[in-house]
Scaffold this active site. Structure first.
Site, mmCIF file in Angstrom:
data_model
loop_
_atom_site.group_PDB
_atom_site.id
_atom_site.type_symbol
_atom_site.label_atom_id
_atom_site.label_comp_id
_atom_site.label_asym_id
_atom_site.label_seq_id
_atom_site.Cartn_x
_atom_site.Cartn_y
_atom_site.Cartn_z
ATOM 1 N N SER A 1 0.818 -1.210 0.000
ATOM 2 C CA SER A 1 0.000 0.000 0.000
ATOM 3 C C SER A 1 0.854 1.262 0.000
ATOM 4 O O SER A 1 0.538 2.243 -0.684
ATOM 5 C CB SER A 1 -0.954 -0.004 1.203
ATOM 6 O OG SER A 1 -0.238 -0.121 2.418
ATOM 7 N N LYS B 1 9.617 1.906 7.625
ATOM 8 C CA LYS B 1 9.587 2.334 9.026
ATOM 9 C C LYS B 1 9.997 1.176 9.937
ATOM 10 O O LYS B 1 9.288 0.793 10.850
ATOM 11 C CB LYS B 1 8.176 2.819 9.398
ATOM 12 C CG LYS B 1 7.539 3.781 8.405
ATOM 13 C CD LYS B 1 8.209 5.134 8.408
ATOM 14 C CE LYS B 1 7.536 6.074 7.412
ATOM 15 N NZ LYS B 1 6.165 6.428 7.755
ATOM 16 N N ALA C 1 -1.024 5.693 3.808
ATOM 17 C CA ALA C 1 -1.260 5.406 2.392
ATOM 18 C C ALA C 1 -2.738 5.536 2.027
ATOM 19 O O ALA C 1 -3.084 6.034 0.945
ATOM 20 C CB ALA C 1 -0.761 4.000 2.073
ATOM 21 N N LYS D 1 8.008 4.708 16.880
ATOM 22 C CA LYS D 1 6.580 5.057 16.952
ATOM 23 C C LYS D 1 5.704 3.848 16.624
ATOM 24 O O LYS D 1 4.557 3.756 17.097
ATOM 25 C CB LYS D 1 6.259 6.243 16.037
ATOM 26 C CG LYS D 1 6.662 6.079 14.570
ATOM 27 C CD LYS D 1 5.494 5.719 13.689
ATOM 28 C CE LYS D 1 5.916 5.643 12.232
ATOM 29 N NZ LYS D 1 4.832 5.260 11.323
ATOM 30 N N SER E 1 -3.743 2.451 11.063
ATOM 31 C CA SER E 1 -2.463 1.997 11.595
ATOM 32 C C SER E 1 -2.436 0.486 11.754
ATOM 33 O O SER E 1 -3.148 -0.077 12.594
ATOM 34 C CB SER E 1 -2.190 2.664 12.942
ATOM 35 O OG SER E 1 -1.057 2.093 13.565
ATOM 36 N N ARG E 2 -1.586 -0.176 10.995
ATOM 37 C CA ARG E 2 -1.501 -1.635 11.079
ATOM 38 C C ARG E 2 -0.878 -2.076 12.404
ATOM 39 O O ARG E 2 -1.196 -3.147 12.915
ATOM 40 C CB ARG E 2 -0.724 -2.186 9.885
ATOM 41 C CG ARG E 2 0.736 -1.795 9.832
ATOM 42 C CD ARG E 2 1.371 -2.114 8.505
ATOM 43 N NE ARG E 2 0.845 -1.280 7.445
ATOM 44 C CZ ARG E 2 1.285 -1.290 6.193
ATOM 45 N NH1 ARG E 2 2.251 -2.112 5.855
ATOM 46 N NH2 ARG E 2 0.767 -0.504 5.280
#
Length: 335
Positions: free
Chosen positions: A16, A113, A147, A198, A261-262
């Site tokens: 994504s 990330k 995304a 984060k 947020s996964r």
């Protein structure tokens, strides 16, 4: 050195975030995109129907600006920039056919990330070491930006960080369009480590949400997390930085609270009683915070920074401690 005229950009990754970055780049009139994806069915579909069937499938992709490749070597040919947008755990495998010569004269941009698992290295450090790339020719893409909101063309912000502002500024121009504002920053390590940590915090937020903690507690958790990130990053790189800016605090907030947020989703599943393995199997996408927690804990064996939130997440994910018990202990340490 500037690549802003008829820029060729190789994008490595088919998820994504890779798809969203390509959508942004397609807004530029002077860009050609060379896209490598792992999945052959997705490659065939994109060539025929001009959208990614597996991720952000509503995003139309310009066939005039995008060429899709089966091999990473072919995607990199003639490219000025290489954007890495695969999960950190798959970086080494995705680039296994490449060598130093394939990156010669190119700038490398990490949109990842996370950290290289087991190596406990930032992506930019690993790339510089593995392919003999000068750190001045690398940069990272940070948020706050999801995304899914790029796909919807909602106003979004990116931070492009490098060791030198001109490198970041050049790429920031390519990532700016009518619905995205990209700013440059010369804090490569601070932004990259903050982006890694984060995700761990978002996992903690998800766990507490799954356990039934409310907004009041999560606000305290996130504010303490920002202090934790500050302590850790300063121990590794003591330069002054404004942690309340979007590149740090903004990215933390959106990852901790967003429905997209996964990492928060993964943590929420753990808090609701899923095992780590069950949560991983149910999620289609990788939660970078899972791997990051182990890497940061390993690095911290050298620095001995007080990182109670990271430690709590690590105990839950890797030492099989009960989430309710660990969070009950953690709340005694928060202020």
């Amino acid at each position: 050195m500037s690549f802003l005229n008829n820029t060729k950009i190789a994008v490595i990754g088919g998820g994504s975030w890779a798809t969203a970055l390509i959508k942004i780049l397609c807004e530029q009139s002077n860009v050609q995109i060379r896209w490598w994806l792992r999945n052959q069915d997705d490659i065939n579909h994109i060539r025929k129907f001009h959208h990614n069937p597996s991720y952000l499938s509503d995003v139309n992709l310009s066939p005039k600006k995008i060429k899709v490749f089966e091999k990473t070597i072919d995607a990199l040919k003639g490219a000025d920039y290489v954007i890495l947008a695969v999960p950190a755990a798959f970086v080494q495998e995705s680039l296994r056919d490449l060598s130093e010569k394939h990156f010669k004269g190119k700038r490398v941009v990490s949109a990842i990330k996370g950290m290289i698992p087991n190596e406990n290295m930032l992506i930019t450090d690993w790339i510089a070491q593995e392919f003999k790339i000068d750190l001045h020719d690398t940069c990272v893409i940070a948020g706050p930006c999801h995304a899914e909101e790029v796909a919807l063309e909602k106003q979004s912000y990116l931070t492009i960080a490098s060791t030198e502002c001109p490198t970041a500024e050049d790429f920031a121009k390519l990532m700016t369009c009518r619905y995205v504002t990209a700013n440059a920053l010369d804090d490569l390590y601070g932004v990259e480590y903050a982006a890694v940590m984060k995700n761990i915090v978002a996992l903690a937020c998800g766990i507490t949400h799954g356990l039934g903690y409310g907004d009041n507690f999560q606000a305290v958790l996130v504010s303490n997390a920002m202090q934790e990130i500050g302590r850790f990053v300063s121990a590794l790189d003591s330069r002054e930085r404004e942690l309340s800016s979007s590149a740090y605090l903004g990215d933390l907030l959106v990852t901790s609270y967003s429905q997209f947020s996964r990492n928060r989703l993964f943590g929420n599943m753990i808090g609701r009683g899923y095992s780590v393995k069950a949560a991983q199997l149910e999620m289609k996408m990788i939660a970078e915070g899972y791997y990051a927690a182990k890497s940061i804990m390993e690095i911290n064996k050298t620095y001995h920074v007080d990182i109670p939130i990271t430690n709590a997440v690590y105990q839950i994910l890797y030492e099989d401690h009960a989430p309710a018990h660990i969070m009950d202990e953690l709340k005694k340490l928060l202020k």
